[in-house]
Design an enzyme around this catalytic site. Structure first.
Site, mmCIF file in Angstrom:
data_model
loop_
_atom_site.group_PDB
_atom_site.id
_atom_site.type_symbol
_atom_site.label_atom_id
_atom_site.label_comp_id
_atom_site.label_asym_id
_atom_site.label_seq_id
_atom_site.Cartn_x
_atom_site.Cartn_y
_atom_site.Cartn_z
ATOM 1 C CB VAL A 131 3.424 -23.401 37.652
ATOM 2 C CG1 VAL A 131 2.389 -24.241 36.769
ATOM 3 C CG2 VAL A 131 5.130 -24.745 37.221
ATOM 4 C CG ASN A 162 -2.484 -30.057 49.839
ATOM 5 O OD1 ASN A 162 -1.710 -30.823 50.073
ATOM 6 N ND2 ASN A 162 -2.342 -28.907 49.495
ATOM 7 C CG ASP A 218 -1.504 -21.298 38.436
ATOM 8 O OD1 ASP A 218 -0.595 -22.055 38.115
ATOM 9 O OD2 ASP A 218 -2.064 -22.152 38.174
HETATM 10 O O1 PMT Z 1 4.114 -34.108 48.634
HETATM 11 P P1 PMT Z 1 3.601 -35.953 48.165
HETATM 12 O O2 PMT Z 1 2.756 -36.243 49.579
HETATM 13 O O3 PMT Z 1 4.920 -36.787 47.974
HETATM 14 O O4 PMT Z 1 2.521 -36.249 46.811
HETATM 15 C C1 PMT Z 1 3.138 -35.628 45.926
HETATM 16 C C2 PMT Z 1 2.185 -34.647 44.805
HETATM 17 C C3 PMT Z 1 0.988 -36.010 45.022
HETATM 18 C C4 PMT Z 1 1.576 -32.628 45.614
HETATM 19 C C5 PMT Z 1 2.475 -34.222 43.469
HETATM 20 O O5 PMT Z 1 2.968 -34.912 42.723
HETATM 21 C C6 PMT Z 1 1.607 -33.866 42.382
HETATM 22 O O6 PMT Z 1 1.473 -33.783 41.904
HETATM 23 N N1 PMT Z 1 1.241 -32.487 43.047
HETATM 24 C C7 PMT Z 1 1.030 -30.771 42.433
HETATM 25 C C8 PMT Z 1 -0.687 -31.627 42.682
HETATM 26 C C9 PMT Z 1 -1.102 -29.531 42.460
HETATM 27 O O7 PMT Z 1 -1.772 -28.736 42.868
HETATM 28 O O8 PMT Z 1 -1.932 -31.017 41.321
HETATM 29 P P2 PMT Z 1 -2.373 -29.682 40.556
HETATM 30 O O9 PMT Z 1 -2.759 -30.246 38.573
HETATM 31 O O10 PMT Z 1 -3.710 -29.033 40.988
HETATM 32 O O11 PMT Z 1 -1.721 -28.480 39.619
HETATM 33 C C10 PMT Z 1 -1.249 -27.636 38.528
HETATM 34 C C11 PMT Z 1 0.112 -27.602 39.255
HETATM 35 O O12 PMT Z 1 0.397 -26.498 38.988
HETATM 36 C C12 PMT Z 1 1.411 -27.744 39.565
HETATM 37 O O13 PMT Z 1 2.775 -28.393 39.573
HETATM 38 C C13 PMT Z 1 1.300 -27.349 41.000
HETATM 39 O O14 PMT Z 1 2.141 -26.852 41.570
HETATM 40 C C14 PMT Z 1 0.840 -25.627 40.223
HETATM 41 N N2 PMT Z 1 -0.114 -24.636 41.106
HETATM 42 C C15 PMT Z 1 -1.257 -24.840 41.167
HETATM 43 C C16 PMT Z 1 -2.127 -24.193 41.316
HETATM 44 C C17 PMT Z 1 -1.514 -22.989 42.327
HETATM 45 N N3 PMT Z 1 -2.041 -21.969 42.573
HETATM 46 N N4 PMT Z 1 0.384 -22.170 41.523
HETATM 47 C C18 PMT Z 1 0.504 -23.144 41.011
HETATM 48 O O15 PMT Z 1 1.608 -23.409 40.318
#
Ligand code: PMT
Length: 400
Positions: free
Chosen positions: A308, A210, A306
């Protein structure tokens, strides 16, 4: 010693004899690690040329508010957003008066109004002007608004007078600027931060990934170090140099990221999951490059762990912060995600707007915790990172 690594300092120069010292100030700020850009009033150009400050700073110097060319490059609003600190040195009595009443009648005063960054002034003027009740009242007004005032120093003045009014020495001003960013909010805390994308291999040359650039996560790592934390950054593949004074672990896939993060948990007080972890990976990774055929191709994907959630469920559970990248119903979805993943804090990041979120210089967010939330207005990722670190420090102190 305090430093200015990863800091953008916007130096405003106004028209006084001390303007010649701004050349030395640019050098001192750079020696402490800052990236420096300069803006000047018309008066300042009578004392030192923009060309000198351009050559020293290595960046174009901006002088006019209504300059078509400059606005096409980095306009005054971009400059205001770019700055982590607006330092005005020298600050004349006239500029101080204009700032105290919120005038925006030239580039320097307009940027001072338009920036969310801290403002520091190094006054320089005749000693009688400095003592005048009007100047005293203006300085008091600015101080009450949180403006940092450094100097003036006492001594012999260019006009022959003796007293307070000389601009403080550049090395002292640069040191004071660096001290602004030092804090001990997270002194001794062990912080693990994930950043960047993950890459999920299809074959030896192809992968699913991504647009995460890592900028937000790297800014968080720099902010955590500055706040005194012992910081580990677990990063997917990005084009950034790791910040100084951190432990750095480079990974490719979500599974590798998970493995490192879990291993780090026995020595972790705060975990910040900023990485854009791929939710799925190819069910099979081919060992040879996949050959093209005439047929359509269907990829089978399986769920990734996942990270986190696994951190929050671990027996060594740290204070756990996630980021939620959302395009609609941002805050509501983020709060639901925070509860589902059992996190302590969630940074709701609207990624529908190209100016913020993935691969942008700036960001804006709403930070959520169980009984509160705070909006972080549009600012550089460095500034957003410092605000998030501040909020984490505040919340974890409540739990201690
Ligand atoms: O890197 P940049 O270009 O500066 O951009 C920053 C960003 C937009 C990537 C950052 O600010 C951001 O929003 N990061 C989280 C992106 C994401 O994966 O969001 P999500 O809503 O899909 O996931 C929610 C949380 O679960 C996040 O903390 C993610 O790290 C975590 N996750 C998601 C999927 C997974 N398999 N494992 C995880 O730990």
């Amino acid at each position: 010693m305090a430093h200015l690594f990863n800091r953008n300092v916007l130096l405003g120069v106004s028209g006084g004899i001390a303007a010649y010292k701004s050349a030395e100030l640019v050098r001192q700020l750079q020696e402490l690690g800052a990236t420096v850009r300069v803006i000047m009033t018309r008066g300042a150009q009578e004392f030192i040329t923009p060309l000198t400050l351009q050559a020293l700073s290595g960046n174009p110097v901006h002088t006019e508010l209504l300059d078509e060319q400059a606005e096409m490059g980095m306009g005054h609003i971009e400059l205001a957003r770019w700055a982590d600190l607006l330092l005005i040195a020298p600050a004349t009595a006239d500029l101080i008066a204009r700032l105290s009443i919120g005038r925006a009648d030239d580039l320097v005063s307009t940027v001072a109004l338009a920036t969310a960054a801290p403002l520091m002034l190094a006054p320089a003027m005749n000693q009688q002007m400095w003592k005048d009740p009007a100047t005293t009242a203006n300085i008091d007004t600015l101080s009450l608004r949180g403006v940092h005032i450094i100097g003036p120093a006492a001594g012999q003045q260019a006009c022959g007078d003796v007293g307070f009014g000389r601009m403080e020495e550049p090395s002292i001003i640069a040191g004071a600027a660096a001290n602004l960013f030092e804090s001990n909010h997270l002194a001794g805390k062990r912080v693990v931060i994930t950043a960047g994308p993950t890459r999920e291999a299809l074959d030896p040359v192809r992968y699913i990934s991504n647009n995460s650039s890592g900028k937000m996560g790297y800014a968080l790592a720099a902010a955590a170090v500055d706040a005194g934390a012992i910081t580990t950054l677990v990063s997917g593949p990005v084009d950034l140099a790791p910040p100084d004074r951190i432990r750095f672990l480079s990974v490719q896939s979500a599974e590798q990221m998970l493995q490192h993060c879990i291993e780090l948990l026995s020595e972790c007080d705060i975990f910040i999951g900023c990485a854009a972890v791929a939710d799925y990976r190819p069910a099979n990774v081919e060992h040879q490059k996949i050959k093209k055929t005439e047929n359509e191709m269907t990829l089978q994907l399986v769920r990734n762990p996942d990270i986190v959630s696994a951190v929050a469920a671990n027996q060594h559970r740290p204070y756990t912060v996630g980021f939620a990248a959302e395009t609609n119903n941002v805050v509501a979805y983020a709060r639901e995600k925070m509860q589902r993943k059992d996190l302590d804090m969630m940074v709701a990041n609207d990624v529908s707007n190209q100016a913020i979120g993935f691969n942008s210089e700036n960001n804006a967010a709403t930070v959520l915790w169980h009984d509160g939330e705070q909006i972080l207005e549009l600012a550089s990722k460095a500034s957003i990172a410092r605000q998030i670190v501040h909020l984490i420090a505040h919340q974890t102190r409540k739990n201690d």
